[in-house]
Design a protein around this motif. Sequence first.
Motif: not given
Length: 52
Positions: A9, A12-13
Amino acid sequence: MTMPDTKRGRERKGQKKRQQRRRFEIERELEARERELDFDELYEEEEIELEI
């Protein structure tokens, strides 16, 4: 309940933020070119004397 923080996560951010930054920089460069071209077109046929 919120989702737990994961390495995937965060990666991806970070990738999304880099894409946004690149897009912003490209748009800024294109706008600068447009302003530069407008200035050149504006004074295309005029001679400008610079005193040094």
